[in-house]
Write a protein that holds these residues in place. Structure first.
Motif, mmCIF file in Angstrom:
data_model
loop_
_atom_site.group_PDB
_atom_site.id
_atom_site.type_symbol
_atom_site.label_atom_id
_atom_site.label_comp_id
_atom_site.label_asym_id
_atom_site.label_seq_id
_atom_site.Cartn_x
_atom_site.Cartn_y
_atom_site.Cartn_z
ATOM 1 N N TYR A 144 0.766 -1.489 0.225
ATOM 2 C CA TYR A 144 0.108 0.313 0.041
ATOM 3 C C TYR A 144 0.815 1.223 -0.094
ATOM 4 C CZ TYR A 144 0.765 0.110 4.774
ATOM 5 O OH TYR A 144 0.641 -0.128 6.247
ATOM 6 N N LEU A 145 0.075 2.427 -0.135
ATOM 7 C CA LEU A 145 1.228 3.541 -0.332
ATOM 8 C C LEU A 145 0.324 4.716 0.634
ATOM 9 C CD1 LEU A 145 1.315 3.955 -4.763
ATOM 10 C CD2 LEU A 145 2.917 2.893 -3.057
ATOM 11 N N SER A 150 -6.016 3.798 -14.048
ATOM 12 C CA SER A 150 -4.653 3.711 -14.882
ATOM 13 C C SER A 150 -4.075 1.645 -13.937
ATOM 14 C CB SER A 150 -3.785 3.656 -15.639
ATOM 15 O OG SER A 150 -4.197 4.686 -16.513
ATOM 16 N N LEU A 151 -3.833 2.141 -13.125
ATOM 17 C CA LEU A 151 -3.738 1.216 -11.836
ATOM 18 C C LEU A 151 -4.153 -0.081 -11.982
ATOM 19 C CD1 LEU A 151 -0.992 -0.178 -9.945
ATOM 20 C CD2 LEU A 151 -2.439 1.385 -7.649
ATOM 21 N N SER A 152 -5.465 -0.041 -11.175
ATOM 22 C CA SER A 152 -6.967 -0.623 -11.291
ATOM 23 C C SER A 152 -7.031 -1.778 -12.359
ATOM 24 C CB SER A 152 -7.626 -0.184 -10.920
ATOM 25 O OG SER A 152 -7.659 0.990 -9.998
ATOM 26 N N GLU A 153 -6.959 -1.242 -13.344
ATOM 27 C CA GLU A 153 -6.681 -2.016 -14.749
ATOM 28 C C GLU A 153 -4.999 -3.116 -14.927
ATOM 29 O OE1 GLU A 153 -7.471 0.920 -17.722
ATOM 30 O OE2 GLU A 153 -9.551 0.770 -17.937
ATOM 31 N N TRP A 154 -4.457 -2.144 -14.894
ATOM 32 C CA TRP A 154 -3.437 -2.875 -14.586
ATOM 33 C C TRP A 154 -3.246 -3.710 -13.961
ATOM 34 C CZ3 TRP A 154 1.116 -3.900 -11.408
ATOM 35 C CH2 TRP A 154 1.962 -4.905 -11.331
ATOM 36 N N ALA A 155 -3.438 -4.325 -12.654
ATOM 37 C CA ALA A 155 -3.749 -4.840 -11.508
ATOM 38 C C ALA A 155 -4.808 -6.087 -12.262
ATOM 39 C CB ALA A 155 -3.788 -4.021 -10.401
ATOM 40 N N THR A 168 -6.612 -6.349 -6.972
ATOM 41 C CA THR A 168 -7.164 -5.440 -6.918
ATOM 42 C C THR A 168 -6.829 -4.030 -5.871
ATOM 43 O OG1 THR A 168 -8.889 -7.000 -5.844
ATOM 44 C CG2 THR A 168 -9.381 -4.752 -5.627
ATOM 45 N N VAL A 169 -7.700 -2.911 -6.822
ATOM 46 C CA VAL A 169 -6.836 -1.377 -5.826
ATOM 47 C C VAL A 169 -8.296 -0.623 -5.500
ATOM 48 C CG1 VAL A 169 -6.064 0.818 -6.493
ATOM 49 C CG2 VAL A 169 -5.440 -1.522 -7.795
ATOM 50 N N SER A 170 -7.662 -0.965 -4.109
ATOM 51 C CA SER A 170 -8.577 -0.184 -3.626
ATOM 52 C C SER A 170 -8.402 1.606 -2.385
ATOM 53 C CB SER A 170 -9.026 -0.921 -1.959
ATOM 54 O OG SER A 170 -9.995 -0.137 -1.517
ATOM 55 N N LEU A 171 -9.073 2.647 -2.620
ATOM 56 C CA LEU A 171 -8.392 3.879 -1.885
ATOM 57 C C LEU A 171 -9.160 4.072 -0.729
ATOM 58 C CD1 LEU A 171 -6.762 6.454 -2.205
ATOM 59 C CD2 LEU A 171 -9.002 7.225 -3.140
ATOM 60 N N GLN A 172 -8.259 4.220 0.582
ATOM 61 C CA GLN A 172 -8.425 4.252 1.688
ATOM 62 C C GLN A 172 -8.626 5.497 2.343
ATOM 63 O OE1 GLN A 172 -9.672 0.694 4.216
ATOM 64 N NE2 GLN A 172 -9.564 -0.851 1.941
ATOM 65 N N GLY A 173 -9.236 6.799 2.686
ATOM 66 C CA GLY A 173 -8.429 7.976 3.240
ATOM 67 C C GLY A 173 -7.284 7.941 2.273
ATOM 68 N N ASP A 192 -16.952 -0.909 5.393
ATOM 69 C CA ASP A 192 -17.032 0.464 4.449
ATOM 70 C C ASP A 192 -16.198 0.638 3.024
ATOM 71 O OD1 ASP A 192 -14.928 2.725 4.971
ATOM 72 O OD2 ASP A 192 -14.394 0.712 6.059
ATOM 73 N N SER A 193 -15.571 -0.745 2.785
ATOM 74 C CA SER A 193 -14.764 -0.461 1.656
ATOM 75 C C SER A 193 -14.963 -1.295 0.851
ATOM 76 C CB SER A 193 -13.207 -0.145 2.305
ATOM 77 O OG SER A 193 -12.651 -1.560 2.222
ATOM 78 N N LEU A 194 -14.262 -1.029 -0.447
ATOM 79 C CA LEU A 194 -14.631 -1.961 -1.702
ATOM 80 C C LEU A 194 -13.874 -3.367 -0.907
ATOM 81 C CD1 LEU A 194 -13.977 0.410 -5.070
ATOM 82 C CD2 LEU A 194 -16.385 -0.625 -4.337
#
Length: 273
Positions: free
Chosen positions: A150-151, A165-170, A176-181, A214-216
């Motif tokens: 994670y970043l 783009s990152l989500s599609e690449w992954a 899976t890519v998820s943005l949380q906070g 709460d998240s994907l």
């Protein structure tokens, strides 16, 4: 009857100061209980009412309360919930199953075998994150439990197109890519909270499962449970994600956490009446 209650933690049951969402006038704001300290500073909170309800729930002999989180073991073990300690806990998005605080080795071996078969290696994904992230908004990069990466970012500066783009690449590599906070997670698709929840249900003989998140990364957990709840904030709320067995709450912030624990208690009381 045994009821398994699996709940996500951050922004579901517990809240940082930035996520509390205290929009009401100060004199009527709920009293808060600090449940996590990090580097000698308070970090996460519940309302005192939620803490009391959770203590009652975890004391019920018909309930198996299972904290379920993307946090690492070390991060999870900073939390001090009221009531008796949970015997089972799911960490690292299902990659670690703790039994009385100790990682279950058999479960970890099962997870490792499945990841090796079904998705690109962590090293490839981590290298891609480092190569494509912009130092202008990247603050930290972390590998969690040798399972996912994670970043930590300045969210407002992250381009939406980069995230897409990152989500599609992954996705083409089984991730899976998820943005949380302020965190962007890259997690192997087979690494799920739901699989670990089913394992605990099998071990405890639970006949009914309840969940919240709460998240994907919580969607699979909610879908796998007999009944689930999501707060009025977070990725799922922003995407207007719904499912037949999932209740979308209107409450947001720390009051949503209180409402979730209340709903757990009401449902358990109905099931065991």
């Amino acid at each position: 009857m045994t009821v398994l209650v699996a709940s996500d933690l951050d922004r579901t049951l517990i809240y940082s100061a930035a996520a509390l969402g205290l929009t009401m006038p100060d004199p009527v704001a709920p009293r808060l209980l600090c449940v996590e300290v990090h580097e000698s500073k308070p970090l996460s909170y519940m309302t005192e009412t939620a803490a009391g309800l959770l203590a009652e729930l975890s004391a019920d002999p018909s309930v198996v309360f299972v904290p379920t989180t993307t946090r690492t073991r070390k991060q999870y073990q900073r939390i001090r919930f009221p009531g008796r300690p949970a015997r089972y806990a799911i960490c690292a998005n299902g990659g670690q199953l703790l039994v009385d605080g100790v990682p279950d080795r058999d479960w970890r071996r099962q997870v490792a075998a499945r990841l090796a078969q079904e998705c690109a290696p962590l090293e490839e994904v981590h290298a891609h994150l480092l190569a494509t992230a912009d130092p202008m908004w990247l603050r930290k990069t972390r590998i969690a439990e040798d399972l996912f990466a994670y970043l930590v970012v300045e969210r407002a500066l992250v381009p939406a197109q980069w995230l897409k783009s990152l989500s599609e690449w992954a996705q083409t590599r089984g991730w899976t890519v998820s943005l949380q906070g302020r965190k962007i997670y890259a997690v192997p698709r087979p690494l799920t909270k739901s699989a670990a929840m089913r394992e605990v249900a099998d071990r405890t003989g639970a006949t009914t499962t309840l969940a919240a998140g709460d998240s994907l990364l919580d969607a699979d957990l909610l879908l796998a449970a007999d009944a689930g709840w999501r707060p009025g904030h977070g990725e799922l709320a922003e995407a207007r994600w719904n499912a037949p067995t999932v209740t979308a709450l209107t409450a947001a912030g720390v009051l949503a956490g209180e409402e979730i624990v209340r709903e757990f208690g009401r449902t358990v009381a109905t099931l065991t009446a």
